[in-house]
Design a protein around this motif. Structure first.
Motif, PDB file in Angstrom:
ATOM      1  N   MET A   1       0.853  -1.174   0.000  1.00 21.98           N
ATOM      2  CA  MET A   1       0.000   0.000   0.000  1.00 21.98           C
ATOM      3  C   MET A   1       0.900   1.239   0.000  1.00 21.98           C
ATOM      4  SD  MET A   1      -3.499   0.582   0.327  1.00 21.98           S
ATOM      5  CE  MET A   1      -3.942  -1.049   0.799  1.00 21.98           C
TER       6      MET A   1
ATOM      7  N   THR B   1      -0.725   4.536   4.473  1.00 19.81           N
ATOM      8  CA  THR B   1      -1.595   3.922   5.464  1.00 19.81           C
ATOM      9  C   THR B   1      -2.937   4.651   5.430  1.00 19.81           C
ATOM     10  OG1 THR B   1      -0.957   5.429   7.242  1.00 19.81           O
ATOM     11  CG2 THR B   1       0.382   3.415   6.969  1.00 19.81           C
ATOM     12  N   ILE B   2      -3.938   4.076   6.029  1.00 13.47           N
ATOM     13  CA  ILE B   2      -5.242   4.720   6.075  1.00 13.47           C
ATOM     14  C   ILE B   2      -5.155   6.041   6.847  1.00 13.47           C
ATOM     15  CG2 ILE B   2      -6.114   3.529   8.116  1.00 13.47           C
ATOM     16  CD1 ILE B   2      -8.197   4.118   4.987  1.00 13.47           C
ATOM     17  N   GLU B   3      -4.314   6.082   7.867  1.00 13.76           N
ATOM     18  CA  GLU B   3      -4.140   7.317   8.640  1.00 13.76           C
ATOM     19  C   GLU B   3      -3.495   8.409   7.791  1.00 13.76           C
ATOM     20  OE1 GLU B   3      -3.037   4.282   9.722  1.00 13.76           O
ATOM     21  OE2 GLU B   3      -4.555   3.905  11.275  1.00 13.76           O
TER      22      GLU B   3
ATOM     23  N   ARG C   1      -6.107   9.710   5.400  1.00 12.08           N
ATOM     24  CA  ARG C   1      -7.026  10.641   6.062  1.00 12.08           C
ATOM     25  C   ARG C   1      -6.378  12.015   6.196  1.00 12.08           C
ATOM     26  NH1 ARG C   1      -7.804   7.239  10.779  1.00 12.08           N
ATOM     27  NH2 ARG C   1      -8.893   5.425  10.030  1.00 12.08           N
TER      28      ARG C   1
ATOM     29  N   SER D   1     -13.264   7.729  11.053  1.00  7.01           N
ATOM     30  CA  SER D   1     -13.087   6.564  10.179  1.00  7.01           C
ATOM     31  C   SER D   1     -14.348   6.193   9.408  1.00  7.01           C
ATOM     32  CB  SER D   1     -12.624   5.372  11.021  1.00  7.01           C
ATOM     33  OG  SER D   1     -13.582   5.091  12.036  1.00  7.01           O
TER      34      SER D   1
ATOM     35  N   ASP E   1     -13.603   5.100   5.788  1.00  9.20           N
ATOM     36  CA  ASP E   1     -12.415   4.272   5.594  1.00  9.20           C
ATOM     37  C   ASP E   1     -12.564   3.232   4.489  1.00  9.20           C
ATOM     38  OD1 ASP E   1     -11.000   5.679   7.453  1.00  9.20           O
ATOM     39  OD2 ASP E   1     -10.818   4.035   8.906  1.00  9.20           O
ATOM     40  N   ALA E   2     -13.745   2.659   4.325  1.00 11.69           N
ATOM     41  CA  ALA E   2     -13.920   1.642   3.268  1.00 11.69           C
ATOM     42  C   ALA E   2     -13.677   2.264   1.895  1.00 11.69           C
ATOM     43  CB  ALA E   2     -15.306   1.023   3.349  1.00 11.69           C
TER      44      ALA E   2
ATOM     45  N   ILE F   1     -11.967   5.064   1.280  1.00  9.47           N
ATOM     46  CA  ILE F   1     -10.565   5.490   1.220  1.00  9.47           C
ATOM     47  C   ILE F   1      -9.663   4.297   0.944  1.00  9.47           C
ATOM     48  CG2 ILE F   1      -8.654   6.484   2.542  1.00  9.47           C
ATOM     49  CD1 ILE F   1     -10.827   8.182   4.012  1.00  9.47           C
ATOM     50  N   PHE F   2      -9.933   3.178   1.605  1.00 13.32           N
ATOM     51  CA  PHE F   2      -9.122   1.979   1.395  1.00 13.32           C
ATOM     52  C   PHE F   2      -9.223   1.516  -0.057  1.00 13.32           C
ATOM     53  CE2 PHE F   2      -8.233  -2.553   1.406  1.00 13.32           C
ATOM     54  CZ  PHE F   2      -6.991  -2.566   2.022  1.00 13.32           C
TER      55      PHE F   2
ATOM     56  N   LEU G   1      -7.084   3.811  -2.071  1.00 14.18           N
ATOM     57  CA  LEU G   1      -5.670   3.507  -1.815  1.00 14.18           C
ATOM     58  C   LEU G   1      -5.238   2.259  -2.572  1.00 14.18           C
ATOM     59  CD1 LEU G   1      -5.236   4.080   2.029  1.00 14.18           C
ATOM     60  CD2 LEU G   1      -4.144   5.346   0.171  1.00 14.18           C
ATOM     61  N   SER G   2      -6.090   1.268  -2.597  1.00 10.63           N
ATOM     62  CA  SER G   2      -5.764   0.021  -3.296  1.00 10.63           C
ATOM     63  C   SER G   2      -5.642   0.222  -4.797  1.00 10.63           C
ATOM     64  CB  SER G   2      -6.847  -1.028  -3.015  1.00 10.63           C
ATOM     65  OG  SER G   2      -6.893  -1.322  -1.646  1.00 10.63           O
TER      66      SER G   2
END
Length: 91
Positions: A1, A4-6, A9, A17, A20-21, A23-24, A27-28
């Motif tokens: 990745m 990170t998710i942080e 954000r 959060s 987050d789904a 955002i993830f 990111l992917s």
């Protein structure tokens, strides 16, 4: 990745959060997008500063797609992708 998710954000200036789904998922999508558009892949899981910059702008464009600044973001991203392609060619 790439982030990170942080970190994502922070890039997006989001607290909490709740998203987050989404955002993830974004990111992917960044690493395959960079590879498809420039041929760039991380070396030993590490991304160059140029790839990280492109990733930051991509996240902003994709997350805030309805924003009036999308044309400006797209021009910056296009420039970064060209530079990343050139970086890859020199490696």
């Amino acid at each position: 990745m790439i982030f990170t998710i942080e970190e994502a954000r922070d890039i997006l200036r989001i607290d909490g959060s709740d998203n987050d789904a989404m955002i993830f998922a974004l990111l992917s999508a960044v690493p395959p997008y960079l590879e498809a558009t420039t041929g760039y892949t991380a070396v030993n899981g590490e991304y160059s500063p140029l790839a990280q910059a492109a990733g930051r702008f991509l996240l902003q464009l994709w997350y805030y797609g309805d924003n009036a600044e999308t044309d400006k973001l797209q021009r910056v991203i296009d420039s970064l992708l060209k530079a990343l392609s050139a970086e890859r060619a020199q490696a």
